[in-house]
Design an enzyme around this catalytic site. Structure first.
Site, short mmCIF file in Angstrom:
data_model
loop_
_atom_site.label_atom_id
_atom_site.label_comp_id
_atom_site.label_asym_id
_atom_site.label_seq_id
_atom_site.Cartn_x
_atom_site.Cartn_y
_atom_site.Cartn_z
CB ILE A 105 4.94 17.96 75.69
CG1 ILE A 105 4.32 17.36 74.42
CG2 ILE A 105 5.83 16.95 76.41
CD1 ILE A 105 5.29 17.11 73.28
CB ALA A 131 12.08 19.21 73.34
NE ARG A 132 12.18 17.28 66.80
CZ ARG A 132 11.17 16.50 67.15
NH1 ARG A 132 11.20 15.83 68.29
NH2 ARG A 132 10.11 16.36 66.35
CG ASP A 185 12.73 10.04 73.67
OD1 ASP A 185 13.04 8.84 73.58
OD2 ASP A 185 11.76 10.53 73.06
CD GLU A 206 16.69 11.86 67.23
OE1 GLU A 206 16.89 12.30 68.37
OE2 GLU A 206 15.58 11.48 66.82
CG HIS A 257 12.98 10.49 68.71
ND1 HIS A 257 13.52 11.49 67.94
CD2 HIS A 257 11.72 10.92 69.02
CE1 HIS A 257 12.63 12.46 67.79
NE2 HIS A 257 11.53 12.14 68.44
N GLY A 276 9.30 9.10 72.26
CA GLY A 276 8.23 9.99 72.74
C GLY A 276 6.81 9.59 72.35
CB SER A 277 4.87 10.13 69.37
OG SER A 277 5.73 9.75 68.32
#
Ligand code: NAP
Length: 317
Positions: A156, A235-236, A260, A265, A283, A285-286
Site C-alpha cells: 500500500i 493502516a491501523r 481512516d 473503532e 474505515h 480503505g478496501s
C-alpha cells in the site's frame, strides 16, 4: 464438504461461491458476534472465515473446537487474531494481500489530500452555503514540492508513493529493511523512525499493527515531526497514541490529520470530533465493490487451497 463459519455477510456473489464450495454457516443479519457466540457457532466447523471485527484473542482461540483447522481472515491485516495461540493450536491463519492494495492506497491519497486541503472545513462551508470567498479563504497546504514520509513502504505504501510522486511530492520512507532500488523508485530510505519523521511534512502511516508498532506515533515521536506537519493513517489505529496526536493538533504542532482507522473503532476518541482540521473516514480503505469481491473470493480460495494441499500461499502464522 468442509463446514465453514462465515462470521459476517459477504457480497451476494461471494456468498453464492461460498455456498457452492462449503457447507457454509452464514450470518444473515450481519450481527457482530460476541466471542462466546463465535465459539458456539463454530462447533463442528472445519474453518472460520473471519473479518477484522472479530476479536480472535488467545482466550477465544483456545476455546475453539478441535475441528477448526483454518481461520481465513477477510483482510490483509491480522492484528485481530492471536497468531501464536493459533499456531500452538495447529490452526492456520491466512489473509488477503494484494487485491486490496489499490483501493486502500486510493483512500490513503484521499486522506493526504483531505487533510492538506482542508476538505472537512470546505465540505461544511459548502453545505452551509453563503461562504465569503477571499484570497486567503480556507488556504491549505499544497502537495507539490512537499515531503511525504511513508511509515511502512509495503504494497500500500508503494502505491501511495507512486501517486504522490506524480503529484510532485518528494518521497521518504522507513521500513525495518531497505527496499530494492526498483521498489524504492527514487524514494529516500531512513533506517530509523526518528530520521523519517524529521523529514515528513506529511506522514502516511502504512505499516501493520504489531507489538512493535503499537503507539509508535506517540508524545515523544510526534516531536520529531516538523512544526505544522500533517499526519495521516490508513493502516491501523493501534499505531497512534490518540491523546498525543490530539494534543499535538490542539497546540498546532500538527496542522491537520487524515484518519481512516482508529483505536477501539467504531468508537473513536471524541477528541478527534472537535477538530475542524481532522479529515476522518469510517474505515473505508478496501470499500469498493471490486475489492470487497476480490477479498472474499481470495478468503474462500485460501480455505480451498488449504484443505486441498495442507498449506496456503497466504498463510501468515
Ligand atoms: P505490507 O505489504 O506487508 O507492508 C507493510 C510494510 O510495513 C512493509 O514494508 C514492512 O517493511 C513495514 N513494517 C512492518 N513492521 C514495521 C515496523 N515495525 N517498523 C517499520 N516498518 C514496518 O502490507 P500492506 O498490504 O501494505 O498493508 C499494510 C497495512 O495496511 C495492513 O497491515 C493493514 O493493517 C492496513 N490496511 C488498512 C486498510 C484500511 O481499510 N484502512 C486496508 C488494507 C490494509 P519491513 O518488514 O521491512 O519493516
Amino acid at each position: 464438504m468442509k463446514k465453514i463459519l462465515i462470521t459476517r455477510r459477504l457480497l451476494k456473489s461471494c456468498e453464492v461461491k461460498a455456498e457452492k464450495n462449503f457447507d457454509s454457516i452464514f450470518n444473515s443479519n450481519d450481527e457482530l458476534y460476541s466471542q462466546k457466540k463465535l465459539v458456539e457457532l463454530s462447533s463442528g466447523c472445519d474453518g472460520i472465515l473471519s473479518s477484522l471485527t472479530d476479536k480472535l484473542d488467545s482466550d477465544t482461540i483456545n476455546k475453539l473446537p478441535e475441528t477448526v483447522k483454518i481461520i481465513s481472515n477477510f483482510a490483509v491485516g491480522f492484528g485481530n487474531i492471536d497468531l501464536d495461540t493459533a499456531k500452538k493450536r495447529g490452526i492456520t491463519v491466512t489473509n488477503t494481500p494484494d487485491v486490496l492494495t489499490d483501493a486502500t492506497a486510493e483512500i490513503g491519497v484521499l486522506l493526504i489530500l483531505g487533510a492538506c486541503r482542508r476538505a472537512s472545513e470546505g465540505i461544511e462551508s459548502a453545505r452551509a452555503g453563503g461562504w465569503k470567498w477571499s484570497a486567503d479563504y480556507l488556504i491549505g497546504k499544497q502537495l507539490t514540492g512537499t515531503r511525504l514520509g511513508i511509515l511502512g513502504m509495503g504494497r500500500i505504501g508503494q502505491k501511495i508513493a507512486k501517486v504522490a510522486k506524480s503529484l510532485g511530492m518528494i518521497i521518504h520512507y522507513h521500513n525495518r529493511s531497505k527496499l530494492s532500488s526498483d521498489k524504492e523508485n527514487g524514494a529516500v530510505y531512513h533506517d530509523n523512525l526518528k530520521d523519517l519523521l524529521t523529514q515528513s511534512d506529511v506522514l502516511s502511516i502504512c505499516c501493520p499493527a504489531s507489538k512493535e508498532t503499537v503507539d509508535m506515533i506517540n508524545k515523544e515521536t510526534i516531536e520529531y515531526l516538523p512544526q505544522g506537519a500533517i499526519v495521516t493513517n490508513v493502516a491501523r489505529g493501534d499505531i497512534v497514541d490518540d491523546e498525543a496526536l490530539i494534543d499535538a493538533l490542539n497546540r498546532r504542532k500538527v496542522y491537520a490529520i487524515g484518519l481512516d482507522v482508529y483505536k477501539n473503532e467504531p468508537n473513536l476518541n471524541p477528541g478527534y470530533l472537535n477538530h475542524k482540521s481532522a479529515f476522518i473516514l469510517p474505515h473505508l480503505g478496501s470499500a469498493t465493490k471490486e475489492t470487497r469481491t476480490a477479498m472474499a473470493n481470495l478468503a474462500i480460495d485460501n480455505i480451498d487451497e488449504f484443505f486441498k494441499t495442507g498449506n496456503c500461499k497466504n498463510k501468515v502464522n
